[in-house]
Motif scaffolding. Sequence first.
Motif, mmCIF file in Angstrom:
data_model
loop_
_atom_site.group_PDB
_atom_site.id
_atom_site.type_symbol
_atom_site.label_atom_id
_atom_site.label_comp_id
_atom_site.label_asym_id
_atom_site.label_seq_id
_atom_site.Cartn_x
_atom_site.Cartn_y
_atom_site.Cartn_z
ATOM 1 N N ASN A 69 0.838 -1.186 0.000
ATOM 2 C CA ASN A 69 0.000 0.000 0.000
ATOM 3 C C ASN A 69 0.877 1.241 0.000
ATOM 4 O O ASN A 69 2.020 1.215 0.445
ATOM 5 C CB ASN A 69 -0.919 0.008 1.226
ATOM 6 N N SER A 70 0.324 2.292 -0.512
ATOM 7 C CA SER A 70 0.924 3.617 -0.473
ATOM 8 C C SER A 70 -0.226 4.588 -0.251
ATOM 9 O O SER A 70 -1.125 4.682 -1.083
ATOM 10 C CB SER A 70 1.647 3.897 -1.796
ATOM 11 N N LYS A 71 -0.232 5.261 0.903
ATOM 12 C CA LYS A 71 -1.389 6.052 1.323
ATOM 13 C C LYS A 71 -1.261 7.553 1.092
ATOM 14 O O LYS A 71 -2.182 8.289 1.419
ATOM 15 C CB LYS A 71 -1.655 5.830 2.819
ATOM 16 N N ASP A 72 -0.118 8.051 0.615
ATOM 17 C CA ASP A 72 0.118 9.491 0.526
ATOM 18 C C ASP A 72 0.030 10.125 1.912
ATOM 19 O O ASP A 72 -0.352 11.278 2.065
ATOM 20 C CB ASP A 72 -0.840 10.167 -0.455
ATOM 21 N N ASP A 73 0.344 9.359 2.919
ATOM 22 C CA ASP A 73 0.430 9.834 4.298
ATOM 23 C C ASP A 73 1.726 9.252 4.853
ATOM 24 O O ASP A 73 1.789 8.063 5.166
ATOM 25 C CB ASP A 73 -0.780 9.345 5.100
ATOM 26 N N PRO A 74 2.775 10.050 4.928
ATOM 27 C CA PRO A 74 4.077 9.503 5.296
ATOM 28 C C PRO A 74 4.097 8.844 6.670
ATOM 29 O O PRO A 74 4.808 7.859 6.867
ATOM 30 C CB PRO A 74 5.027 10.701 5.223
ATOM 31 N N VAL A 75 3.316 9.335 7.607
ATOM 32 C CA VAL A 75 3.280 8.715 8.936
ATOM 33 C C VAL A 75 2.646 7.330 8.838
ATOM 34 O O VAL A 75 3.182 6.344 9.360
ATOM 35 C CB VAL A 75 2.537 9.620 9.944
ATOM 36 N N ALA A 76 1.524 7.223 8.142
ATOM 37 C CA ALA A 76 0.866 5.914 7.971
ATOM 38 C C ALA A 76 1.782 4.961 7.196
ATOM 39 O O ALA A 76 1.911 3.783 7.569
ATOM 40 C CB ALA A 76 -0.465 6.083 7.245
ATOM 41 N N ASP A 77 2.408 5.463 6.134
ATOM 42 C CA ASP A 77 3.280 4.604 5.336
ATOM 43 C C ASP A 77 4.463 4.090 6.153
ATOM 44 O O ASP A 77 4.805 2.906 6.083
ATOM 45 C CB ASP A 77 3.788 5.347 4.097
ATOM 46 N N LEU A 78 5.084 4.939 6.944
ATOM 47 C CA LEU A 78 6.237 4.501 7.729
ATOM 48 C C LEU A 78 5.838 3.520 8.834
ATOM 49 O O LEU A 78 6.579 2.585 9.129
ATOM 50 C CB LEU A 78 6.987 5.706 8.292
ATOM 51 N N HIS A 79 4.658 3.708 9.406
ATOM 52 C CA HIS A 79 4.174 2.717 10.376
ATOM 53 C C HIS A 79 3.951 1.372 9.684
ATOM 54 O O HIS A 79 4.298 0.317 10.226
ATOM 55 C CB HIS A 79 2.885 3.191 11.053
ATOM 56 N N GLU A 80 3.383 1.403 8.472
ATOM 57 C CA GLU A 80 3.203 0.166 7.710
ATOM 58 C C GLU A 80 4.550 -0.479 7.393
ATOM 59 O O GLU A 80 4.709 -1.703 7.486
ATOM 60 C CB GLU A 80 2.443 0.431 6.408
ATOM 61 N N ASP A 81 5.521 0.349 7.050
ATOM 62 C CA ASP A 81 6.841 -0.166 6.717
ATOM 63 C C ASP A 81 7.501 -0.829 7.925
ATOM 64 O O ASP A 81 8.125 -1.895 7.801
ATOM 65 C CB ASP A 81 7.721 0.958 6.172
ATOM 66 N N MET A 82 7.356 -0.220 9.085
ATOM 67 C CA MET A 82 7.919 -0.814 10.301
ATOM 68 C C MET A 82 7.246 -2.151 10.597
ATOM 69 O O MET A 82 7.917 -3.129 10.944
ATOM 70 C CB MET A 82 7.776 0.154 11.472
ATOM 71 N N ALA A 83 5.926 -2.199 10.431
ATOM 72 C CA ALA A 83 5.207 -3.459 10.653
ATOM 73 C C ALA A 83 5.639 -4.513 9.634
ATOM 74 O O ALA A 83 5.834 -5.685 9.980
ATOM 75 C CB ALA A 83 3.700 -3.229 10.573
ATOM 76 N N ALA A 84 5.830 -4.102 8.386
ATOM 77 C CA ALA A 84 6.255 -5.042 7.347
ATOM 78 C C ALA A 84 7.618 -5.636 7.686
ATOM 79 O O ALA A 84 7.838 -6.847 7.499
ATOM 80 C CB ALA A 84 6.302 -4.336 5.985
ATOM 81 N N GLU A 85 8.522 -4.819 8.187
ATOM 82 C CA GLU A 85 9.849 -5.316 8.548
ATOM 83 C C GLU A 85 9.770 -6.306 9.707
ATOM 84 O O GLU A 85 10.473 -7.318 9.711
ATOM 85 C CB GLU A 85 10.786 -4.154 8.900
ATOM 86 N N GLU A 86 8.909 -6.041 10.658
ATOM 87 C CA GLU A 86 8.753 -6.965 11.789
ATOM 88 C C GLU A 86 8.116 -8.287 11.339
ATOM 89 O O GLU A 86 8.501 -9.357 11.817
ATOM 90 C CB GLU A 86 7.930 -6.324 12.909
ATOM 91 N N LYS A 87 7.154 -8.213 10.431
ATOM 92 C CA LYS A 87 6.546 -9.453 9.924
ATOM 93 C C LYS A 87 7.563 -10.260 9.123
ATOM 94 O O LYS A 87 7.613 -11.492 9.239
ATOM 95 C CB LYS A 87 5.296 -9.133 9.088
#
Length: 190
Positions: A120-138
């Motif tokens: 996903n790419s939400k055009d919301d950098p805070v939401a995107d970076l939280h998703e990225d951190m979760a993706a790395e943990e998964k």
Amino acid sequence: MWIYEKKLQYPVRVDTTNPALAAMIIEQFGGADGELSAGIRYLTQRWTMPTNQTKALLTDIGTEELAHWEIIGTLVWKLVKDASVDQIKGTPFEAHYVNHGKSPFPHNAAGVPWTATFLNSKDDPVADLHEDMAAEEKARATYEWLINISDDPGVTDTLRFLREREVVHFQRFGEALMIVQDELNRKKYY
């Protein structure tokens, strides 16, 4: 634009022929939390980052994830390249073999083909970076589980390297989140 050095970021040593293990490792080749999804996710999200520093970070990590995709493809290939049809029959790799031969193909361990809906790419950098951190943990968790089932010392070594890179990426995305939040707060008050 690119300089391609014909060597992997980390050397891949495979000590056995093991189609069953290859079928599990392919999760990181084409699964939702795998390297292809991560690379495309970060390279897509980079455009909407509010600072050049965070754009560069997503570009760097996204590119590294594609290098990891190459490592995973190499692991899968080396685990099956010398496998006979009899060694493949009855393993989880058998269904893959029927569709793709021994060639790595982006799907998860259950055989579900890779799809852009994995990112996903939400055009919301805070939401995107939280998703990225979760993706790395998964992805880190998946590497833990793959390490647990690997009985090949060379494969396990490579999986440990990739797991550690997930930890580093998680930390870097946390740093990027602080940079983005500072930038957004600065713009809010000026």
